[in-house]
Motif scaffolding. Structure first.
Motif, mmCIF file in Angstrom:
data_model
loop_
_atom_site.group_PDB
_atom_site.id
_atom_site.type_symbol
_atom_site.label_atom_id
_atom_site.label_comp_id
_atom_site.label_asym_id
_atom_site.label_seq_id
_atom_site.Cartn_x
_atom_site.Cartn_y
_atom_site.Cartn_z
ATOM 1 N N ASN A 1 0.760 4.181 -2.788
ATOM 2 C CA ASN A 1 0.629 5.595 -2.437
ATOM 3 C C ASN A 1 1.727 6.425 -3.102
ATOM 4 N N LEU B 1 0.827 -1.214 0.000
ATOM 5 C CA LEU B 1 0.000 0.000 0.000
ATOM 6 C C LEU B 1 0.856 1.257 0.000
ATOM 7 N N CYS C 1 -2.185 -3.364 2.634
ATOM 8 C CA CYS C 1 -1.605 -2.774 3.846
ATOM 9 C C CYS C 1 -0.909 -3.823 4.712
ATOM 10 N N ARG D 1 -5.182 1.343 6.780
ATOM 11 C CA ARG D 1 -3.754 1.004 6.672
ATOM 12 C C ARG D 1 -3.278 0.073 7.792
ATOM 13 N N LYS E 1 -8.359 2.452 -0.205
ATOM 14 C CA LYS E 1 -7.591 2.305 1.035
ATOM 15 C C LYS E 1 -8.346 3.030 2.133
ATOM 16 N N SER F 1 -10.456 -2.499 3.056
ATOM 17 C CA SER F 1 -10.667 -1.724 1.827
ATOM 18 C C SER F 1 -9.649 -2.015 0.734
ATOM 19 N N CYS F 2 -8.416 -2.304 1.108
ATOM 20 C CA CYS F 2 -7.332 -2.384 0.116
ATOM 21 C C CYS F 2 -7.110 -3.790 -0.416
#
Length: 340
Positions: free
Chosen positions: A36, A32, A72, A53, A50, A59-60
């Protein structure tokens, strides 16, 4: 160290394409964090989801080097180590001084919105289909709390750990070939409702989950959902527990999936392994009761006869008595565990 990221990019109605990005990273850098940096430093059009984290929100979720996972949670060192093991097992040589590559793609079994973002609506619709919440009647307790013992609550812990990341759904090959199958995430949550002492719809739930296409019998037992789950929910294990509840309530005449399981166990108890001559006839044709099923066996049967692969006799395996005793011990243990 330098790593090359090969990211599958796609718009909703466009053809997929691979785009390459190179980053200077450390072994501890998460996937992740890398995404980013690509978005902030190289390409602001890259789209992905995302939030926390910290392996909490789910979500990711995406496919990282061919496996669904949380960006993450996975880092460069872990992924490189996993890829190296895969190369060793496949007999491939070392990569030498080449720049390591990471392949990133969206989750499977879901429509693409853009790049690594998928439409989760089918995922949520299938979850809703199993009604994964305490029944309305079960909640209708006026003027007091509905208390559970620590033992009752502990039965829900494993399924309750699910963060709805979609990793199991993405890897589900049953879902890939059968769009009616609700998916491992939904059935893991379904088992949570079955195991909850506050719910009063056990029998109706079991009948619903007994559906041969949408329910537990749609699972192919490939174990991929267990393998990729970041929270150790083990969806396939939960599906197996629902199957056990259903099998305990029905005989072999109830349906072909139930007959398949019961006949398989019966034949293994008899001979230590499966007598294939009997298996198809007893399961598919229901011991000659199902004429349509019997006729469906004819093409395969003729091919087997022409190839001279039809065994005329059956020899039990060595240790049949030991196999039988083990099965009977498990069955007795399961019977003892049933509430009286």
């Amino acid at each position: 160290m330098q790593v090359n990221f090969k990211i599958l990019r796609q718009s909703q109605n466009g053809a997929p394409r691979v785009q390459n990005y190179t980053l200077e990273v450390t072994p501890a850098t998460t996937i992740l964090d890398c995404l980013n940096r690509i978005k902030w430093e190289q390409d602001g059009t890259l789209a992905f989801r995302k939030n926390c984290r910290n392996t909490i929100c789910g979500s990711c979720g995406m496919r990282i080097n061919g496996r669904s996972a949380l960006a993450c949670k996975e880092n460069i060192a872990g992924e490189l180590g996993r890829l190296e093991k895969i190369r060793e097992q496949s007999g491939e040589g070392e990569t030498g001084g080449n720049v390591p590559e990471m392949t990133i793609a969206p989750l499977g079994n879901l429509p693409i919105i853009k790049d690594l973002i998928v439409d989760m609506q089918p995922f949520w619709d299938n979850l809703e289909a199993v009604e994964p919440y305490i029944s309305t009647a079960g909640r209708a307790i006026p003027e007091r709390e509905f208390l559970q013992s620590p033992e009752e609550r502990a039965k829900l812990d494993q399924m309750g750990n699910c963060i709805m990341c979609g990793s199991c759904y993405s890897e589900c090959n049953a879902r890939a070939v059968n769009p009616e199958f609700v998916g491992p995430h939904a059935l893991a949550k379904a088992h949570r409702a079955i195991a909850d002492s506050r719910d009063n719809q056990l029998e109706s739930r079991l009948e619903q989950y007994n559906d041969p296409k949408t329910g537990v019998w749609g699972c192919t037992r490939c174990y991929l959902c267990n393998e990729v789950c970041p929270m150790e929910v083990a969806p396939m294990d939960q599906i197996g527990k629902i199957k056990g509840e259903i099998l305990a309530r029905h005989d072999a005449q109830a349906s072909r999936p139930i007959r398949h399981r019961k006949v398989l166990i019966d034949l293994v108890k008899q001979g230590g392994w499966i007598d294939e001559r009997q298996f198809a006839l007893r399961v598919v044709s229901n011991s000659f009761r199902d004429v349509k099923g019997l006729l469906s066996l004819a093409p395969v049967g003729l091919q087997v006869l022409r190839a001279r692969k039809m065994p005329l006799t059956f020899d039990p395996s060595e240790g049949t008595a030991e196999v039988r005793s083990l099965i009977e011990a498990v069955q007795a243990h399961q019977a003892d565990q049933k509430p009286s």
